[in-house]
Design an enzyme around this catalytic site. Structure first.
Site, PDB file in Angstrom:
ATOM      1  N   HIS A  88       0.864  -1.184   0.000  1.00  0.00           N
ATOM      2  CA  HIS A  88       0.000   0.000   0.000  1.00  0.00           C
ATOM      3  C   HIS A  88       0.901   1.235   0.000  1.00  0.00           C
ATOM      4  O   HIS A  88       1.284   1.730   1.060  1.00  0.00           O
ATOM      5  CB  HIS A  88      -0.924  -0.022   1.220  1.00  0.00           C
ATOM      6  CG  HIS A  88      -1.892  -1.170   1.206  1.00  0.00           C
ATOM      7  ND1 HIS A  88      -3.118  -1.082   0.578  1.00  0.00           N
ATOM      8  CD2 HIS A  88      -1.789  -2.437   1.659  1.00  0.00           C
ATOM      9  CE1 HIS A  88      -3.743  -2.253   0.680  1.00  0.00           C
ATOM     10  NE2 HIS A  88      -2.951  -3.092   1.331  1.00  0.00           N
ATOM     11  N   LEU A  89       1.223   1.689  -1.191  1.00  0.00           N
ATOM     12  CA  LEU A  89       2.120   2.860  -1.298  1.00  0.00           C
ATOM     13  C   LEU A  89       1.399   4.157  -0.943  1.00  0.00           C
ATOM     14  O   LEU A  89       2.040   5.180  -0.724  1.00  0.00           O
ATOM     15  CB  LEU A  89       2.687   2.966  -2.719  1.00  0.00           C
ATOM     16  CG  LEU A  89       3.915   2.129  -3.058  1.00  0.00           C
ATOM     17  CD1 LEU A  89       4.354   2.408  -4.492  1.00  0.00           C
ATOM     18  CD2 LEU A  89       5.072   2.391  -2.101  1.00  0.00           C
ATOM     19  N   ARG A  90       0.061   4.107  -0.918  1.00  0.00           N
ATOM     20  CA  ARG A  90      -0.757   5.278  -0.542  1.00  0.00           C
ATOM     21  C   ARG A  90      -0.619   6.434  -1.533  1.00  0.00           C
ATOM     22  O   ARG A  90      -0.832   7.598  -1.156  1.00  0.00           O
ATOM     23  CB  ARG A  90      -0.400   5.781   0.863  1.00  0.00           C
ATOM     24  CG  ARG A  90      -0.348   4.697   1.955  1.00  0.00           C
ATOM     25  CD  ARG A  90      -1.674   4.065   2.222  1.00  0.00           C
ATOM     26  NE  ARG A  90      -1.663   3.272   3.441  1.00  0.00           N
ATOM     27  CZ  ARG A  90      -2.559   2.318   3.713  1.00  0.00           C
ATOM     28  NH1 ARG A  90      -3.525   2.053   2.848  1.00  0.00           N
ATOM     29  NH2 ARG A  90      -2.515   1.641   4.836  1.00  0.00           N
ATOM     30  N   ASN A 120      -6.362   1.156  -3.149  1.00  0.00           N
ATOM     31  CA  ASN A 120      -7.242   1.815  -2.167  1.00  0.00           C
ATOM     32  C   ASN A 120      -6.641   3.151  -1.732  1.00  0.00           C
ATOM     33  O   ASN A 120      -6.268   3.342  -0.581  1.00  0.00           O
ATOM     34  CB  ASN A 120      -7.506   0.900  -0.966  1.00  0.00           C
ATOM     35  CG  ASN A 120      -6.238   0.428  -0.274  1.00  0.00           C
ATOM     36  OD1 ASN A 120      -5.163   0.414  -0.856  1.00  0.00           O
ATOM     37  ND2 ASN A 120      -6.357   0.067   0.984  1.00  0.00           N
ATOM     38  N   HIS A 208      -9.056  -9.953  -1.830  1.00  0.00           N
ATOM     39  CA  HIS A 208      -8.982  -9.813  -0.367  1.00  0.00           C
ATOM     40  C   HIS A 208     -10.174 -10.625   0.141  1.00  0.00           C
ATOM     41  O   HIS A 208     -11.298 -10.136   0.142  1.00  0.00           O
ATOM     42  CB  HIS A 208      -9.085  -8.334   0.025  1.00  0.00           C
ATOM     43  CG  HIS A 208      -9.300  -8.106   1.480  1.00  0.00           C
ATOM     44  ND1 HIS A 208      -8.311  -7.660   2.311  1.00  0.00           N
ATOM     45  CD2 HIS A 208     -10.392  -8.288   2.272  1.00  0.00           C
ATOM     46  CE1 HIS A 208      -8.780  -7.551   3.549  1.00  0.00           C
ATOM     47  NE2 HIS A 208     -10.055  -7.932   3.553  1.00  0.00           N
ATOM     48  N   HIS A 260      -2.789 -12.491   1.021  1.00  0.00           N
ATOM     49  CA  HIS A 260      -2.555 -12.704   2.465  1.00  0.00           C
ATOM     50  C   HIS A 260      -3.396 -13.799   3.130  1.00  0.00           C
ATOM     51  O   HIS A 260      -4.213 -13.517   4.004  1.00  0.00           O
ATOM     52  CB  HIS A 260      -2.702 -11.394   3.245  1.00  0.00           C
ATOM     53  CG  HIS A 260      -3.886 -10.519   2.870  1.00  0.00           C
ATOM     54  ND1 HIS A 260      -5.175 -10.989   2.825  1.00  0.00           N
ATOM     55  CD2 HIS A 260      -3.947  -9.212   2.520  1.00  0.00           C
ATOM     56  CE1 HIS A 260      -5.976  -9.987   2.482  1.00  0.00           C
ATOM     57  NE2 HIS A 260      -5.265  -8.918   2.278  1.00  0.00           N
ATOM     58  N   ASP A 333       2.071  -6.872   2.279  1.00  0.00           N
ATOM     59  CA  ASP A 333       0.863  -6.129   2.652  1.00  0.00           C
ATOM     60  C   ASP A 333       1.263  -4.900   3.486  1.00  0.00           C
ATOM     61  O   ASP A 333       0.576  -4.535   4.439  1.00  0.00           O
ATOM     62  CB  ASP A 333      -0.142  -7.024   3.397  1.00  0.00           C
ATOM     63  CG  ASP A 333      -1.508  -6.375   3.549  1.00  0.00           C
ATOM     64  OD1 ASP A 333      -1.758  -5.316   2.916  1.00  0.00           O
ATOM     65  OD2 ASP A 333      -2.341  -6.913   4.311  1.00  0.00           O
ATOM     66  N   PHE A 351      -6.607  -0.994  10.432  1.00  0.00           N
ATOM     67  CA  PHE A 351      -5.922  -2.278  10.234  1.00  0.00           C
ATOM     68  C   PHE A 351      -4.579  -2.042   9.525  1.00  0.00           C
ATOM     69  O   PHE A 351      -4.501  -1.218   8.621  1.00  0.00           O
ATOM     70  CB  PHE A 351      -6.760  -3.187   9.317  1.00  0.00           C
ATOM     71  CG  PHE A 351      -7.974  -3.791   9.957  1.00  0.00           C
ATOM     72  CD1 PHE A 351      -7.852  -4.914  10.770  1.00  0.00           C
ATOM     73  CD2 PHE A 351      -9.239  -3.262   9.736  1.00  0.00           C
ATOM     74  CE1 PHE A 351      -8.977  -5.504  11.345  1.00  0.00           C
ATOM     75  CE2 PHE A 351     -10.373  -3.839  10.307  1.00  0.00           C
ATOM     76  CZ  PHE A 351     -10.247  -4.963  11.106  1.00  0.00           C
TER      77      PHE A 351
HETATM   78 ZN   LIG Z   1      -6.088  -7.070   1.998  1.00  0.00          ZN
END
Ligand SMILES: [Zn+2]
Length: 452
Positions: A88-90, A120, A208, A260, A333, A351
């Site tokens: 998740h590099l955001r 996301n 997911h 995951h 992740d 999370f």
């Molecule tokens: Zn996930």
């Protein structure tokens, strides 16, 4: 402003990376007396000559040519640079959690040469325009760190689980996969549409796996009981994987990947589908390999992640499946969050744990402890994810005539992880305080040599 190549470096990104990722550009160099790990096995001592970013020779002894730089690898191990297919590099839009510069720097310092970023973000990566917006930021950081960043597109528009994303346009732009990571795709017909898109584009669908509504935070275990919070059941994950595999049978050319995996029950479903010849793959995170629900420390919300840490027997099954090949590869992740989003309350905390800097070190420790072989470490850290993402010509091996992409580690060093070991903007790592093997000494990416 400073100009490097065609990329205009904004001072902020430059400042984040400069100093910690200084590199030498060597058009010709020889690494002397290094131990080499590839998926084919261990070579205890060899020399490696690299010219113009490509491996020219690997021999027991190479005389360093006149004008070439000599780098000592004595006492160190050279491993193919990692490929991390879930980060998740955001980027774009969540600079309070991570930026392109800090995210790719964390990868570099973890021995990882390529990352796949999850969609996301703000806005969600569900159109070509947002892909372009993300790459404007990522290209500058990729240029400085040498780490390649690739994008995923979402499965549904705005991750809402209602309407499909424009798959063909996204695939044509160059996304490497489709995923609604963070939420499971609940609707059967949307999953069918995703599998159809996979057949058409050849790209994998990353699920997911989580049916919503369970309300759980931690898996059943001592901390969940102590805090009196609802348990996150295995069925939320395993039931969705079972549903997906049933639907997948209608689309024999589609590629389905479970992100995951946390539970033994899910592994059994994946193993069965593989035995039936379906195109199913799965991954595990370093934290699910390292910890179980019994290791959660009550004052540390870095242990709140989705899916949760499960029982010691689930962890045992994950380690076994990784060595045996039921699990295809490791993905971090990496999920950075600012302190206020994590907080001290398990119920309200976001999370996620970070993981880019510690992934290889966890795997090296498992090798020393005997639950993972050296060859399998190379496969799950580099070779298999490179193949999965279509990057096998650049990553996954150290061999003559290939581009150089490798990490140099001191396997005999270990330390207790502190914030000084973390380069991500956020410090929500569940590995803080753990003793892990390995010091990451240097990265070689093409003609670049980053010494740490
Ligand atoms: Zn996930």
């Amino acid at each position: 402003m400073m100009r490097v190549g065609r990329v205009m470096l904004r001072p902020k990104i430059r400042d984040e990376i400069w100093g910690t990722a200084m590199y030498h550009a060597y058009s010709h160099y020889v690494i002397k007396n290094v131990e080499l790990w590839t998926e084919r096995g261990i070579t205890q001592q060899c020399d490696i000559e690299v010219e113009k970013g490509k491996i020219k020779a690997i021999e027991r002894e190479i005389m360093t040519p006149h004008g070439a730089h000599e780098i000592s690898g004595h006492g160190y191990t050279l491993i193919p640079a990692g490929v991390d297919p879930q980060v998740h590099l955001r980027v774009p839009g969540q600079a309070e959690k991570e930026t392109a510069g800090t995210g790719l720097l964390a990868a570099l310092r973890g021995g990882i040469g390529a990352v796949l970023s999850m969609p996301n973000t703000k806005p969600v990566i569900d159109t070509v325009d947002v892909c372009e917006e993300a790459m404007v930021e990522l290209e500058e950081a990729a240029h400085l760190t040498g780490v390649k960043a690739y994008l995923t597109g979402s499965i549904t528009q705005n991750l809402k689980g209602k309407n499909v994303a424009p798959y063909e346009a996204l695939a044509e732009w160059g996304v490497k996969a489709f995923t609604d990571d963070g939420v499971g795709v609940v609707d059967d017909n949307l999953m069918r549409a995703a599998f159809q898109a996979s057949e058409k584009t050849g790209l994998p669908i990353l699920q997911h796996a989580e049916f919503p509504g369970h309300g759980g935070v931690l898996a059943k275990g001592p901390m969940q009981e102590k805090l009196g919070i609802p348990a996150y059941p295995v069925s939320a994950e395993a039931d969705m994987v079972e549903r997906d595999i049933t639907l997948l049978a209608e689309y024999p050319k589609a590629r389905y990947h479970v992100l995951h995996v946390s539970a033994d029950e899910t592994l059994k479903q994946v193993a069965e589908a593989k035995a039936e010849g379906l195109h199913v793959s799965c991954e595990v995170t370093p934290h699910h390999l390292w910890f179980s629900s019994e290791d959660i420390k009550d004052d540390n919300t870095s242990f709140k992640m989705n899916p949760p840490l499960r029982s010691p027997s689930d962890r045992r099954a994950l380690r076994h499946a990784l060595q045996e090949g039921i699990i295809d590869f490791v993905a971090t992740d990496h999920a950075p969050h600012e302190t206020t989003a994590k907080g001290q309350n398990f119920k309200t905390s976001a999370f996620g744990t970070t993981g880019l800097e510690t992934s290889l070190r966890v795997l090296l420790t498992l090798v020393r402890e005997g639950s993972l072989s050296a060859e399998r470490l190379v496969q799950v850290f580099s070779t298999r994810p490179a193949q999965f993402l279509g990057l096998a010509s650049e990553f996954g091996d150290i061999a003559k005539a290939r581009p150089m992409a490798a990490v140099l580690v001191n396997r005999n060093s270990s330390n207790i992880v502190t914030e000084a070991d973390l380069f991500s903007l956020s410090k929500n790592s569940c590995f803080l305080g753990e003793r892990l093997d390995g010091r990451i000494e240097a990265m070689f990416l093409g003609d670049r040599y980053y010494a740490f």
